[in-house]
Design a protein around this motif. Sequence first.
Motif, PDB file in Angstrom:
ATOM      1  N   GLN A   1       7.026  -4.786   7.898  1.00 12.90           N
ATOM      2  CA  GLN A   1       7.637  -5.432   6.656  1.00 12.90           C
ATOM      3  C   GLN A   1       8.982  -4.446   6.696  1.00 12.90           C
ATOM      4  OE1 GLN A   1       6.276  -8.111   3.634  1.00 12.90           O
ATOM      5  NE2 GLN A   1       8.552  -7.707   2.182  1.00 12.90           N
TER       6      GLN A   1
ATOM      7  N   VAL B   1      11.596  -8.310  -0.795  1.00 11.47           N
ATOM      8  CA  VAL B   1      11.531  -9.379  -1.785  1.00 11.47           C
ATOM      9  C   VAL B   1      11.260  -8.721  -2.844  1.00 11.47           C
ATOM     10  CG1 VAL B   1      10.180 -11.450  -2.001  1.00 11.47           C
ATOM     11  CG2 VAL B   1      10.922 -10.369   0.503  1.00 11.47           C
ATOM     12  N   LEU B   2      12.225  -9.874  -3.966  1.00 18.58           N
ATOM     13  CA  LEU B   2      12.519  -9.280  -4.854  1.00 18.58           C
ATOM     14  C   LEU B   2      12.301 -10.711  -5.722  1.00 18.58           C
ATOM     15  CD1 LEU B   2      15.148  -7.185  -4.029  1.00 18.58           C
ATOM     16  CD2 LEU B   2      14.235  -6.678  -6.421  1.00 18.58           C
ATOM     17  N   ALA B   3      10.815 -11.353  -6.657  1.00 16.28           N
ATOM     18  CA  ALA B   3      10.921 -12.693  -6.899  1.00 16.28           C
ATOM     19  C   ALA B   3      10.835 -12.977  -8.285  1.00 16.28           C
ATOM     20  CB  ALA B   3       9.628 -12.829  -6.222  1.00 16.28           C
TER      21      ALA B   3
ATOM     22  N   MET C   1       6.900 -16.270 -11.860  1.00 19.23           N
ATOM     23  CA  MET C   1       5.649 -16.174 -11.658  1.00 19.23           C
ATOM     24  C   MET C   1       5.170 -17.437 -12.056  1.00 19.23           C
ATOM     25  SD  MET C   1       4.870 -12.082 -11.481  1.00 19.23           S
ATOM     26  CE  MET C   1       5.130 -12.179 -12.854  1.00 19.23           C
TER      27      MET C   1
ATOM     28  N   LEU D   1       5.971 -19.833  -4.017  1.00 25.35           N
ATOM     29  CA  LEU D   1       5.811 -18.269  -4.336  1.00 25.35           C
ATOM     30  C   LEU D   1       4.638 -18.323  -3.461  1.00 25.35           C
ATOM     31  CD1 LEU D   1       6.638 -15.943  -6.896  1.00 25.35           C
ATOM     32  CD2 LEU D   1       7.930 -16.061  -5.107  1.00 25.35           C
TER      33      LEU D   1
ATOM     34  N   GLU E   1       3.605 -16.794   0.666  1.00 25.81           N
ATOM     35  CA  GLU E   1       3.012 -15.789   0.721  1.00 25.81           C
ATOM     36  C   GLU E   1       1.872 -16.129   1.729  1.00 25.81           C
ATOM     37  OE1 GLU E   1       1.591 -15.293  -3.264  1.00 25.81           O
ATOM     38  OE2 GLU E   1       3.150 -14.162  -3.623  1.00 25.81           O
TER      39      GLU E   1
ATOM     40  N   LEU F   1       1.895 -10.385   1.984  1.00 26.23           N
ATOM     41  CA  LEU F   1       3.608 -10.446   1.409  1.00 26.23           C
ATOM     42  C   LEU F   1       3.487  -8.619   0.060  1.00 26.23           C
ATOM     43  CD1 LEU F   1       6.863 -11.318   2.132  1.00 26.23           C
ATOM     44  CD2 LEU F   1       6.247 -12.798   0.466  1.00 26.23           C
TER      45      LEU F   1
ATOM     46  N   TYR G   1       6.143  -7.202  -2.281  1.00 26.49           N
ATOM     47  CA  TYR G   1       7.077  -7.879  -3.322  1.00 26.49           C
ATOM     48  C   TYR G   1       7.436  -6.388  -3.706  1.00 26.49           C
ATOM     49  CZ  TYR G   1       5.806 -12.524  -4.158  1.00 26.49           C
ATOM     50  OH  TYR G   1       5.847 -13.928  -3.053  1.00 26.49           O
ATOM     51  N   SER G   2       9.302  -6.233  -3.454  1.00 27.45           N
ATOM     52  CA  SER G   2       9.318  -4.617  -4.083  1.00 27.45           C
ATOM     53  C   SER G   2       9.541  -4.295  -5.441  1.00 27.45           C
ATOM     54  CB  SER G   2      10.440  -4.822  -3.407  1.00 27.45           C
ATOM     55  OG  SER G   2      10.681  -4.239  -2.144  1.00 27.45           O
TER      56      SER G   2
ATOM     57  N   LEU H   1       8.311  -8.157  -8.522  1.00 28.51           N
ATOM     58  CA  LEU H   1       8.215  -9.536  -9.061  1.00 28.51           C
ATOM     59  C   LEU H   1       8.372  -9.464 -10.775  1.00 28.51           C
ATOM     60  CD1 LEU H   1       4.356  -9.866  -8.127  1.00 28.51           C
ATOM     61  CD2 LEU H   1       6.520 -11.393  -7.270  1.00 28.51           C
TER      62      LEU H   1
ATOM     63  N   SER I   1       5.758 -10.220 -15.959  1.00 25.12           N
ATOM     64  CA  SER I   1       5.616  -8.935 -15.478  1.00 25.12           C
ATOM     65  C   SER I   1       6.130  -8.298 -16.696  1.00 25.12           C
ATOM     66  CB  SER I   1       6.405  -8.693 -14.516  1.00 25.12           C
ATOM     67  OG  SER I   1       7.890  -9.094 -15.251  1.00 25.12           O
TER      68      SER I   1
END
Length: 356
Positions: free
Chosen positions: A221, A225-227, A230, A249, A253, A264, A266-267, A269, A274
Motif C-alpha cells: 500500500q 488514507v486519511l479518514a 469513525m 470504513l 477495510e 488497510l 491509515y495515515s 484517523l 482520536s
Amino acid sequence: MKLAQRVKDLVKNKTWLDMQLKKFSSSAATSSYQDNGIGLLFDIDGVILRGKKLIPAAKTAMENLTDSNGKFTVPTVFVTNAGNSLCQTKADQLSKSLDMDINADQIMLSHSPLRMFQEYHNKCVLLSGQGPLEEIASRIGFTNTITINDIRAAYPFLDMVDHTPTSAQESRYTATTLPKIDAIVLMGEPTRWETNLQLIIDILMTNGSLQHDDTSGYGEQNVPVLACNMDLQWMSDFSMPRFGHGMFLHCLESVYLKLVGRPLLYSALVGKPSTSTYQYAERLIIREAEKIGLKNPIHTLYAIGDNPMADIYGANLYNRVLQRSKQNDSVADEESRQVVTEACLDESIASSEAVS
C-alpha cells in the motif's frame, strides 16, 4: 458491566445531571466561574439536537453559559463527528435551533483537525463523502483535489455495480489527463457506497495511477488514507441508531483485507475518539477564551456527549495522554490539565471507559 447496561443507567443519572446544571447555573453570576480556567466541549447530535429537533434541556443549559446579551461567558466549542458540511453551515443551523449566536469558530467538525496535516495539503488527493467536498477541503487547506465523480466521468466503465444506463457526464478530466492520486481523504459517508468502495479500491490497487494499469498496490500500500469520523452509528430522529461513516470504513477495510490479505493502513484517523481531535479542540477553546477576554489559562476541559465509544472513550483517552505527558514533562511549572467527562454518565461509568 456491559455497555448496554451502562446505557440503561443513563436514565438513573437525571438527578445527578440536574445537580450539575444547578451548580453551573448558581455559579454563572460569579466572576470566578467566568474565569476559572475551564472549557466546555459539547457534542451536538444526541446532546443538543435529536435529528433536527432541539432537545429542550439543551437550550436551558446554553442560557446558563451566556450573559444577558447572549454572549458566552465560558469558552465553549461544539465538537461533532458530522463532516459533510461547512463549519459556517453547521453554526447557522445550531444558531437557529438554539435561537442564539453560535459562530463558525465554535464549531469543530470531524475533518477540522486535518488542518494540522499540512504535508498533504499540496498533494493531489481523492475526496470521498457528500456535500460541498471540494469547498470543505479548500477551506481546510487542500489545494489539489479530485472527487469520486471526477473518476466516474473519466472512467465510466469502472463503476459497474449500477446496470442502469446513464448518459455520459461532463468532466474536467479524461482517462489520459486524470493526474496520479497521491492520497485518499475519506471525509464522511458517501451516498453510493458501492461506487466509492469500488473506485477507492481501484486507486489503492493501482497506487493512484489508473491509466497505467499498474496493480502493484496488491503487493504494497503506497497511497496514504486519511479518514474522518469513525462512528459506526449515530442517533437521528428514529429510535434506533443509523449507520455512520465508521460502518463504511468497516466495509472498506473488509474488502481490502479480503482482496490483498493484509489490513488497510491509515495515515490519519480524525474525529472523536482520536486524540488529535481533542488536541485541536483544546486549541479552539484557548482561542475562545482569548476572545472572551479571560486571563487565567485553561486547565480543565469538560466533554459532554452521549456516545460512550466516541465521546467518553475519546475524552478519557486524551486525558491519559495529557497525564502521561505531564509525567514525562520536565517543566514543572506548567499547570496540569484534566479532561472531565460528564457526558450524561456518572463518574464510575465514565472512568471505566478509559484505555487500559
